[in-house]
Design an enzyme around this catalytic site. Structure first.
Site, PDB file in Angstrom:
ATOM      1  CE  LYS A 156      39.845 109.537  -6.893  1.00 60.06           C
ATOM      2  NZ  LYS A 156      38.629 109.509  -6.345  1.00 60.06           N
ATOM      3  CG  ASP A 196      37.915 107.063  -9.057  1.00 63.24           C
ATOM      4  OD1 ASP A 196      37.416 107.555  -8.067  1.00 63.24           O
ATOM      5  OD2 ASP A 196      37.705 107.105 -10.117  1.00 63.24           O
TER       6      ASP A 196
END
Ligand code: GLU
Length: 475
Positions: A156, A196
């Site tokens: 991430k 995201d």
């Protein structure tokens, strides 16, 4: 400040664990000295990263019976290794705003685990982003990606950059500067970011353009969530929201129920929320409320999706604008969306947005199914309330895996220079979500906690990665 928040979350988490009734057979972390010591070491080595501690605690809490069945995982120190990212990159992002002022942000990429495939996971641009958020998201992503059954590891990234109120040119300059550093760590076989919160099609376009320019390679598989004209996949935009509702459909089916005719509440109003609402409406349910960080809207006749899309996706405005254009609806400034009675609830905004009190209120008001479209939106106290009350609860790493699963389908199309139709891709997504539901359901049963999708998802996601790590040797 972070440390204080941390202790609150963790103390209450421990209380929640200690207060569990005898009906749940899984040993708690406190009852498993080995897991407890690993957890304490994670807290010590990662000070102040409360969201990361919370995510680790939730997974480790499920793993007692797994270690009893597979003692080799402890011998190989798999839990200690899985809690330590393989690589963490933190970098400076200098950029110029429209007035010519120099601005500095901080960029992150945490390459957490590559046992199953290249690091895969989104980028979040939001002022709240710091290492602890990126690590919690990266850690969750390992197990989520494992559950999809696709060959993808977990990672991430993101930045504390705030896209709100920035011009398209400012966004572009920021994305280009971000990629000027990140490109050296990426590659279709190395690390494949996506979107995201705060990163959508516009940002992915700028990031891909800059990657292509720096490397002189048209490497489609290096980013997912791309536009359809340059290698994107149909259904990727809708995938997280649609997948979430496919998962809820399965949870309800097990209980002899369906979405048809159900009153639903979906928090958030970004991509995940919008397409969750769309799929609920297609399946005959009715969403009456959604929100942003300023408040929520209530439209008892059912949210007007075309209007919501216009306000949020085209105009990029706040949700209160919906009420201006739809006077029969209500806007509750600063309100808590979980006070709206519903049968199905889907938290799709952000982490820790639904606490123990909210969960108690929702179940008092008759909620029968809750599934997480966002990552870790329910606090540990909230999760405990739902499990204790017998509410069907789908944790994010299972229920919102449709987004990353469709990213993997995008990679598959890129690798074969192919482009699938909408229906074919959606059908694949639905099958994947049904598969994730069934594996979590069966695993929960196999490990002695039937109906507990939290344990099912943690255990099933973990075992696959752990077995791969054992096979790959000490690396
Ligand atoms: N950010 C999304 C998630 O939380 C998608 C990641 C991806 O597509 O790589 O799973």
């Amino acid at each position: 400040m972070a440390a204080k928040k941390n202790s609150v979350v963790e103390t209450s988490r421990r209380n929640a664990v200690a207060g569990r009734g005898p009906s749940i057979k899984t040993p708690t972390l406190a009852q498993n000295p080995y897991l407890e010591s690993v957890y304490q070491e994670v807290v010590r080595r990662n000070p102040g990263e409360c969201e990361f501690h919370q995510a680790v605690h939730e997974v480790l809490d499920s793993l007692g019976p797994v270690l009893a069945k597979f003692p080799e995982f402890a011998e190989h120190r798999i839990i200690e290794r899985i809690c330590e990212p393989e690589r963490q990159i933190i970098f400076r992002i200098p950029w110029q705003d429209d007035k010519g002022e120099v601005r500095i942000n901080r960029g992150f990429r945490v390459e957490f685990n590559s046992a199953l495939g290249p690091y895969k996971g989104g980028l979040r641009f939001h002022p709240s982003v710091y290492l602890g958020i990126v690590k919690f998201l990266g850690f969750e992503q390992i197990f989520k990606n494992s559950l999809t059954g696709m060959p993808i590891g977990g990672g991430k990234g993101g930045s504390d950059f705030d896209p709100h109120g920035k011009s398209d040119n400012e966004i572009m300059r920021f994305c280009q500067s971000f990629m000027n550093e990140l490109y050296r760590h990426l590659g279709e076989y190395t690390d494949v970011p996506a979107g995201d919160i705060g990163v959508g099609g516009r940002e992915i376009g700028f990031l891909f353009g800059q990657y292509k320019r720096i490397t002189n390679r048209y490497e489609s598989g290096v980013l997912t969530g791309k536009g359809l004209s340059y290698g994107g996949s149909l259904v990727r935009t809708e995938a997280t929201g649609y997948g979430l509702i496919f998962f809820i459909e399965q949870m309800l089916k097990v209980r002899g129920e369906s979405i048809k005719g159900k009153t639903c509440v979906v928090s958030g109003s970004g991509n995940v929320a919008i397409f969750a609402i769309e799929k609920i409406h297609q399946m005959g349910g009715k969403v009456i409320a959604c929100s942003d960080s300023d408040g929520y809207i209530l439209d008892k006749r059912g949210i007007d999706l075309d209007l919501l899309k216009r306000v949020k996706l085209e105009q990029r405005k706040r949700i209160r604008e919906y009420v201006e254009q739809q006077p029969k609806s209500h806007y509750v400034a600063g309100g808590n969306i979980w006070e709206v009675p519903c049968e199905v609830a889907a938290p799709c905004a952000t982490q820790n947005e639904l606490n123990g009190k909210d969960a108690a209120l929702l179940s008092k008001n008759g909620v029968i199914a809750v599934a997480e479209g966002a990552n870790m939106p329910t606090t540990p106290e909230g999760v405990k309330v739902f499990l204790d009350k017998g509410v069907a609860f789908g944790p994010g790493k299972a229920a919102n895996a449709g987004g990353v699963a469709t990213s993997a389908l995008e990679m598959q199309q890129n690798a074969s220079r192919d482009a699938w139709t909408f229906d074919f891709t959606e059908q694949k997504l639905r099958q994947i979500m049904m598969g994730i539901h069934d594996s979590c359901y069966k695993t929960a049963e196999e490990f002695g906690t039937p109906g507990n999708y939290v344990n099912g998802a943690n255990i099933c996601g973990f075992i696959k990665v752990a077995k791969a790590m054992v096979s790959l040797g000490l690396i």
